[in-house]
Design an enzyme around this catalytic site. Structure first.
Site, PDB file in Angstrom:
ATOM      1  NE  ARG A   1      -3.844   0.514   2.090  1.00  0.00           N
ATOM      2  CZ  ARG A   1      -5.193   0.546   2.689  1.00  0.00           C
ATOM      3  NH1 ARG A   1      -5.400   1.280   3.727  1.00  0.00           N
ATOM      4  NH2 ARG A   1      -5.937  -0.147   2.036  1.00  0.00           N
TER       5      ARG A   1
ATOM      6  CG  HIS B   1      -8.549   0.053  -2.504  1.00  0.00           C
ATOM      7  ND1 HIS B   1      -7.758  -1.057  -2.370  1.00  0.00           N
ATOM      8  CD2 HIS B   1      -9.017   0.541  -1.514  1.00  0.00           C
ATOM      9  CE1 HIS B   1      -7.999  -1.176  -1.180  1.00  0.00           C
ATOM     10  NE2 HIS B   1      -8.463  -0.450  -0.636  1.00  0.00           N
TER      11      HIS B   1
ATOM     12  CD  GLN C   1     -12.856  -1.734  -0.776  1.00  0.00           C
ATOM     13  OE1 GLN C   1     -12.042  -1.708   0.246  1.00  0.00           O
ATOM     14  NE2 GLN C   1     -14.051  -2.272  -0.492  1.00  0.00           N
TER      15      GLN C   1
ATOM     16  CG  ASP D   1     -14.060   5.644   0.161  1.00  0.00           C
ATOM     17  OD1 ASP D   1     -13.912   5.626   1.276  1.00  0.00           O
ATOM     18  OD2 ASP D   1     -12.970   5.706  -0.711  1.00  0.00           O
TER      19      ASP D   1
ATOM     20  CB  CYS E   1     -14.499   0.802   0.609  1.00  0.00           C
ATOM     21  SG  CYS E   1     -14.009   2.724   0.527  1.00  0.00           S
TER      22      CYS E   1
ATOM     23  NE  ARG F   1     -10.694  -5.283   0.551  1.00  0.00           N
ATOM     24  CZ  ARG F   1     -10.038  -4.065   1.067  1.00  0.00           C
ATOM     25  NH1 ARG F   1     -10.463  -3.274   1.928  1.00  0.00           N
ATOM     26  NH2 ARG F   1      -8.691  -4.105   0.647  1.00  0.00           N
TER      27      ARG F   1
HETATM   28  N1   CP Z   1     -11.181  -0.150   2.694  1.00  0.00           N
HETATM   29  C1   CP Z   1     -10.014  -0.273   3.135  1.00  0.00           C
HETATM   30  O1   CP Z   1      -9.122  -0.445   2.353  1.00  0.00           O
HETATM   31  O2   CP Z   1      -9.807  -0.280   4.388  1.00  0.00           O
HETATM   32  P1   CP Z   1      -8.387  -0.116   5.309  1.00  0.00           P
HETATM   33  O3   CP Z   1      -7.820   1.194   4.801  1.00  0.00           O
HETATM   34  O4   CP Z   1      -8.771  -0.334   6.481  1.00  0.00           O
HETATM   35  O5   CP Z   1      -7.263  -1.293   4.856  1.00  0.00           O
END
Ligand code: CP
Length: 305
Positions: free
Chosen positions: A100, A127, A130, A221, A260, A288
């Site tokens: 990430r 993402h 996701q 989001d 999300c 997920r």
């Molecule tokens: N939706 C998501 O990626 O959650 P986190 O940031 O907690 O990983």
């Protein structure tokens, strides 16, 4: 060697196969207990995470493998040593890198210089895992994704971009309802439109809430992306008409709600809706894990050319 970087890098058939595998892994986890026995991944995050970090780690352990989380105490990626050296070193010890990062370039560099599969666990533009978990969640209610209409409300961000790409690949209808000037990335949208013209998907960007009357799924989001310190109250006036609340769902006739997470209750979504019967947000969070297991299994078991 295949990576999972943007969603553009996977065909419609590849994505459907991931969804089938994720569904089977959810139904019959015992069948996959030794799937990645003896394999390991490194999870390398420049940004905070609850869902993504936890689900990749647990997915790996459910498949019989091992995940090592690397925090940033050794210095940010590319600071203490180059991204190239990070990738080359990690490739000597592990079977995959899950990252990430702030900038998509970092993901591309890890993939370019590493010799193991790289998974994008969120960057500034994408993402992809996701979005795949989101469509798995939708598919639990609608067999045929080509008949599903999903409306994304709020700030056009990396999640919006990935919903458009994944929706395009899977033949769905995806409309991003965002304030003018705050829509998804234009180049990504145009590229997704090209895919949609071949798969039958329908993609739209609009600021008009009434454009999604009769849709099936509402998605939102945060109004302020990770790493941006703008207080939510400072952008409330811009986004309030896109809040997912009772009035918006009555107005559009939408049946299901996704988010999300992390959610900012009473900003982009009300608690009444998030905790109510139309909310699929915790199924979405669970999925997920199954989608990440499917991605890891597919990538780490691939026969390298
Ligand atoms: N939706 C998501 O990626 O959650 P986190 O940031 O907690 O990983």
């Amino acid at each position: 060697m295949k990576h999972f970087l943007t969603g553009f890098d996977w065909s419609s058939e590849d994505m459907l196969n991931l969804l089938y595998l994720a569904r089977d892994m959810k139904k019959d986890p015992a069948k996959y207990r030794s799937d990645l026995l003896g394999k390991s991944i490194v999870i390398l995050f420049e940004k905070p995470s609850l869902r993504t970090r936890t689900t990749f780690d647990i997915a790996m352990s459910r498949l019989g493998g091992h995940a090592l989380y690397l925090d940033q105490q050794n210095g940010a990626i590319g600071k203490r040593e180059t991204v190239k050296d990070y990738a080359r070193n990690l490739s000597r010890w592990t079977d995959g890198i899950v990252a990430r990062v702030f900038r998509h370039d970092t993901i591309e560099e890890l993939a370019r210089y590493g010799t193991v599969p790289v998974v994008n666990a969120l960057c500034d533009l994408y993402h992809p895992g996701q979005a795949l978990a989101d469509f798995q969640t939708v598919r639990e209610h609608y067999d045929d994704l080509s008949k599903v209409k999903l409306a994304y409300f709020g700030d056009g961000n990396n999640v919006t971009n990935s919903l458009l790409i994944t929706g395009a690949k899977l033949g769905a209808t995806v409309t991003a309802v965002c304030p003018k000037g705050y829509g998804p990335d234009v180049q990504i949208y145009e590229k997704a439109l090209e895919i949609a013209s071949k798969t039958g998907a329908k993609l739209t960007v609009t600021d008009d809430v009434d454009a999604v009357k009769g849709y099936d799924v509402a998605y939102t989001d945060t109004w302020v992306s990770m790493g941006d310190d703008t207080p939510l109250d400072a952008v409330r006036a811009r986004y309030m008409k896109y809040q997912i609340n009772r009035e918006l769902l009555d107005r559009t006739g939408i049946s299901w709600v996704l988010h999300c997470q992390p959610a900012h209750r009473e900003y982009e979504i009300t608690s009444e809706i998030m905790d109510g019967p139309m909310s699929l947000v915790y199924d979405q969070a669970e999925n997920r894990m199954h989608v990440h297991a499917a991605i890891l299994s597919t990538l780490l078991n691939q026969v390298r050319s």
